[in-house]
Design a protein around this motif. Structure first.
Motif, PDB file in Angstrom:
ATOM      1  N   GLY A 121      24.412  51.438  83.675  1.00 52.97           N
ATOM      2  CA  GLY A 121      25.609  52.044  83.101  1.00 52.97           C
ATOM      3  C   GLY A 121      26.882  51.273  83.365  1.00 52.97           C
ATOM      4  O   GLY A 121      27.948  51.639  82.870  1.00 52.97           O
TER       5      GLY A 121
ATOM      6  N   ARG B 272      29.583  47.958  83.416  1.00 50.86           N
ATOM      7  CA  ARG B 272      30.071  47.010  82.411  1.00 50.86           C
ATOM      8  C   ARG B 272      29.770  45.584  82.862  1.00 50.86           C
ATOM      9  O   ARG B 272      29.899  45.269  84.047  1.00 50.86           O
ATOM     10  CB  ARG B 272      31.572  47.188  82.211  1.00 50.86           C
ATOM     11  CG  ARG B 272      31.949  48.498  81.537  1.00 50.86           C
ATOM     12  CD  ARG B 272      33.440  48.642  81.396  1.00 50.86           C
ATOM     13  NE  ARG B 272      34.060  48.936  82.682  1.00 50.86           N
ATOM     14  CZ  ARG B 272      35.375  49.111  82.853  1.00 50.86           C
ATOM     15  NH1 ARG B 272      36.184  48.998  81.812  1.00 50.86           N
ATOM     16  NH2 ARG B 272      35.875  49.379  84.033  1.00 50.86           N
TER      17      ARG B 272
ATOM     18  N   GLY C 252      33.844  43.157  79.690  1.00 43.23           N
ATOM     19  CA  GLY C 252      32.739  44.095  79.841  1.00 43.23           C
ATOM     20  C   GLY C 252      31.809  44.153  78.653  1.00 43.23           C
ATOM     21  O   GLY C 252      30.970  45.043  78.557  1.00 43.23           O
ATOM     22  N   GLY C 253      31.916  43.203  77.718  1.00 42.75           N
ATOM     23  CA  GLY C 253      31.027  43.152  76.556  1.00 42.75           C
ATOM     24  C   GLY C 253      30.068  41.979  76.650  1.00 42.75           C
ATOM     25  O   GLY C 253      30.125  41.178  77.588  1.00 42.75           O
ATOM     26  N   ARG C 254      29.193  41.858  75.671  1.00 39.20           N
ATOM     27  CA  ARG C 254      28.167  40.825  75.666  1.00 39.20           C
ATOM     28  C   ARG C 254      28.285  39.981  74.394  1.00 39.20           C
ATOM     29  O   ARG C 254      28.372  40.525  73.292  1.00 39.20           O
ATOM     30  CB  ARG C 254      26.783  41.466  75.748  1.00 39.20           C
ATOM     31  CG  ARG C 254      25.625  40.473  75.852  1.00 39.20           C
ATOM     32  CD  ARG C 254      24.282  41.199  75.918  1.00 39.20           C
ATOM     33  NE  ARG C 254      23.175  40.274  76.103  1.00 39.20           N
ATOM     34  CZ  ARG C 254      22.683  39.914  77.284  1.00 39.20           C
ATOM     35  NH1 ARG C 254      23.206  40.426  78.386  1.00 39.20           N
ATOM     36  NH2 ARG C 254      21.667  39.067  77.375  1.00 39.20           N
TER      37      ARG C 254
ATOM     38  N   SER D 236      34.556  46.659  76.414  1.00 43.81           N
ATOM     39  CA  SER D 236      33.424  47.117  77.212  1.00 43.81           C
ATOM     40  C   SER D 236      32.284  47.667  76.365  1.00 43.81           C
ATOM     41  O   SER D 236      32.510  48.425  75.417  1.00 43.81           O
ATOM     42  CB  SER D 236      33.885  48.183  78.199  1.00 43.81           C
ATOM     43  OG  SER D 236      34.785  47.632  79.133  1.00 43.81           O
ATOM     44  N   TYR D 237      31.082  47.269  76.720  1.00 48.82           N
ATOM     45  CA  TYR D 237      29.816  47.726  76.128  1.00 48.82           C
ATOM     46  C   TYR D 237      29.610  47.246  74.683  1.00 48.82           C
ATOM     47  O   TYR D 237      28.615  47.605  74.051  1.00 48.82           O
ATOM     48  CB  TYR D 237      29.702  49.256  76.185  1.00 48.82           C
ATOM     49  CG  TYR D 237      29.987  49.829  77.537  1.00 48.82           C
ATOM     50  CD1 TYR D 237      29.078  49.676  78.573  1.00 48.82           C
ATOM     51  CD2 TYR D 237      31.184  50.503  77.788  1.00 48.82           C
ATOM     52  CE1 TYR D 237      29.350  50.200  79.836  1.00 48.82           C
ATOM     53  CE2 TYR D 237      31.463  51.038  79.041  1.00 48.82           C
ATOM     54  CZ  TYR D 237      30.553  50.870  80.062  1.00 48.82           C
ATOM     55  OH  TYR D 237      30.814  51.383  81.312  1.00 48.82           O
TER      56      TYR D 237
ATOM     57  N   LYS E 151      28.684  44.500  71.749  1.00 50.77           N
ATOM     58  CA  LYS E 151      27.736  43.387  71.687  1.00 50.77           C
ATOM     59  C   LYS E 151      27.979  42.616  70.396  1.00 50.77           C
ATOM     60  O   LYS E 151      27.969  43.187  69.303  1.00 50.77           O
ATOM     61  CB  LYS E 151      26.293  43.879  71.729  1.00 50.77           C
ATOM     62  CG  LYS E 151      25.284  42.744  71.745  1.00 50.77           C
ATOM     63  CD  LYS E 151      23.856  43.239  71.901  1.00 50.77           C
ATOM     64  CE  LYS E 151      22.870  42.068  71.945  1.00 50.77           C
ATOM     65  NZ  LYS E 151      21.469  42.531  72.102  1.00 50.77           N
TER      66      LYS E 151
ATOM     67  N   ARG F 268      35.092  49.149  71.995  1.00 53.09           N
ATOM     68  CA  ARG F 268      34.023  49.575  72.906  1.00 53.09           C
ATOM     69  C   ARG F 268      32.788  50.060  72.142  1.00 53.09           C
ATOM     70  O   ARG F 268      32.915  50.770  71.147  1.00 53.09           O
ATOM     71  CB  ARG F 268      34.508  50.695  73.809  1.00 53.09           C
ATOM     72  CG  ARG F 268      35.459  50.243  74.905  1.00 53.09           C
ATOM     73  CD  ARG F 268      35.746  51.382  75.854  1.00 53.09           C
ATOM     74  NE  ARG F 268      36.394  50.918  77.079  1.00 53.09           N
ATOM     75  CZ  ARG F 268      36.244  51.484  78.265  1.00 53.09           C
ATOM     76  NH1 ARG F 268      35.456  52.543  78.391  1.00 53.09           N
ATOM     77  NH2 ARG F 268      36.861  50.995  79.336  1.00 53.09           N
ATOM     78  N   HIS F 269      31.627  49.662  72.632  1.00 56.36           N
ATOM     79  CA  HIS F 269      30.334  50.087  72.086  1.00 56.36           C
ATOM     80  C   HIS F 269      30.093  49.613  70.645  1.00 56.36           C
ATOM     81  O   HIS F 269      29.100  50.017  70.038  1.00 56.36           O
ATOM     82  CB  HIS F 269      30.194  51.616  72.148  1.00 56.36           C
ATOM     83  CG  HIS F 269      30.204  52.163  73.538  1.00 56.36           C
ATOM     84  ND1 HIS F 269      29.108  52.114  74.376  1.00 56.36           N
ATOM     85  CD2 HIS F 269      31.196  52.776  74.239  1.00 56.36           C
ATOM     86  CE1 HIS F 269      29.408  52.685  75.526  1.00 56.36           C
ATOM     87  NE2 HIS F 269      30.673  53.086  75.476  1.00 56.36           N
TER      88      HIS F 269
ATOM     89  N   ARG G 173      28.997  47.004  67.643  1.00 61.39           N
ATOM     90  CA  ARG G 173      27.948  45.981  67.551  1.00 61.39           C
ATOM     91  C   ARG G 173      28.191  45.141  66.303  1.00 61.39           C
ATOM     92  O   ARG G 173      28.334  45.682  65.197  1.00 61.39           O
ATOM     93  CB  ARG G 173      26.556  46.614  67.506  1.00 61.39           C
ATOM     94  CG  ARG G 173      26.224  47.448  68.736  1.00 61.39           C
ATOM     95  CD  ARG G 173      24.732  47.783  68.812  1.00 61.39           C
ATOM     96  NE  ARG G 173      24.238  48.465  67.626  1.00 61.39           N
ATOM     97  CZ  ARG G 173      24.320  49.780  67.418  1.00 61.39           C
ATOM     98  NH1 ARG G 173      24.912  50.562  68.313  1.00 61.39           N
ATOM     99  NH2 ARG G 173      23.808  50.323  66.315  1.00 61.39           N
TER     100      ARG G 173
ATOM    101  N   ASN H 116      32.526  51.821  68.520  1.00 63.47           N
ATOM    102  CA  ASN H 116      31.262  52.333  67.981  1.00 63.47           C
ATOM    103  C   ASN H 116      30.941  51.837  66.566  1.00 63.47           C
ATOM    104  O   ASN H 116      29.945  52.265  65.975  1.00 63.47           O
ATOM    105  CB  ASN H 116      31.239  53.865  67.997  1.00 63.47           C
ATOM    106  CG  ASN H 116      31.404  54.420  69.387  1.00 63.47           C
ATOM    107  OD1 ASN H 116      30.581  54.183  70.265  1.00 63.47           O
ATOM    108  ND2 ASN H 116      32.495  55.160  69.598  1.00 63.47           N
TER     109      ASN H 116
END
Length: 210
Positions: free
Chosen positions: A109, A111, A128-130, A144-145, A147, A161-162, A164, A179
């Motif tokens: 869970g 980051r 905190g992202g990829r 953060s989170y 991708k 955040r979140h 993709r 999102n």
């Protein structure tokens, strides 16, 4: 490659004349040949000092070819070597801080700001992202989170955040909301954006997404 120096009046006259004709409106095929018999036209040989087995040249006249050339740069041994000090790339240098990654919370869970097999420009922050197999322009931010995979993000793109993002070209100043998903549902992508024949999603400059 592809560097042209024109007298302004000559260029305007040639463009106006080509606009009135049924041509492809292409510099190499139409504009330059039209000047051969009407004015002074000079060309210079291009010396490839890339030090590879084959000479390097890419026609990036389409979005797909531009994407492919960009993705080649993140390979372990790209055909075009950006790091050859004897054949430097001359470009505009911006006064920006170094790129950085933020957060290394590897617990469940947590980051994790991480970049793999990518080119990252100055001023970019992976918070905190990829990021995997991407080219990130100046001052890009990956929150953060989020991708981002197999994509080209130009100056100032902000990925919420979140979110993709997969196999995309995102132009300057675009804000990807939290999102938000790009590149996973072909039909949804075609409804909202331009999708190239090779399946690359293209989001234009400063597009407003919700």
């Amino acid at each position: 490659m592809g560097v042209y120096v024109f007298d302004t009046e000559t260029l305007v006259r040639a463009l106006a004349a080509d606009a009135r004709r049924e041509t492809r409106h292409d510099f190499g095929h139409d504009i330059l040949p039209s000047l051969v018999d009407t004015g002074k036209l000079f060309s210079y040989s291009f010396l490839d000092e890339n030090k590879k087995d084959t000479a390097y040249w890419r026609d990036i006249g389409t979005l797909d070819s531009y994407y492919e050339a960009s993705m080649d740069l993140v390979a372990v041994e790209p055909v075009f070597n950006l790091y050859d000090k004897h054949w430097p790339i001359r470009t505009m240098v911006q006064q920006l801080p170094p790129a950085k990654t933020v957060f290394a919370q590897e617990e469940p869970g947590g980051r994790l700001g991480i970049v793999l097999d990518s080119l990252v420009s100055g001023g970019a922050i992976i918070s905190g992202g990829r990021v995997e197999r991407c080219v990130l322009g100046p001052e890009v931010r990956i929150n953060s989170y989020a991708k981002v995979t197999d994509s080209v993000l130009m100056d100032g793109v902000d990925v919420g955040r979140h979110a993709r993002v997969t196999k995309a070209i995102i132009d300057k100043g675009v804000r990807i909301p939290a999102n938000f998903v790009v590149g996973e549902d072909p039909e949804e992508d075609k409804r909202r954006f331009l999708v190239t024949p090779a399946g690359v999603v293209v989001i234009p400059r400063e597009a407003h997404l919700d």
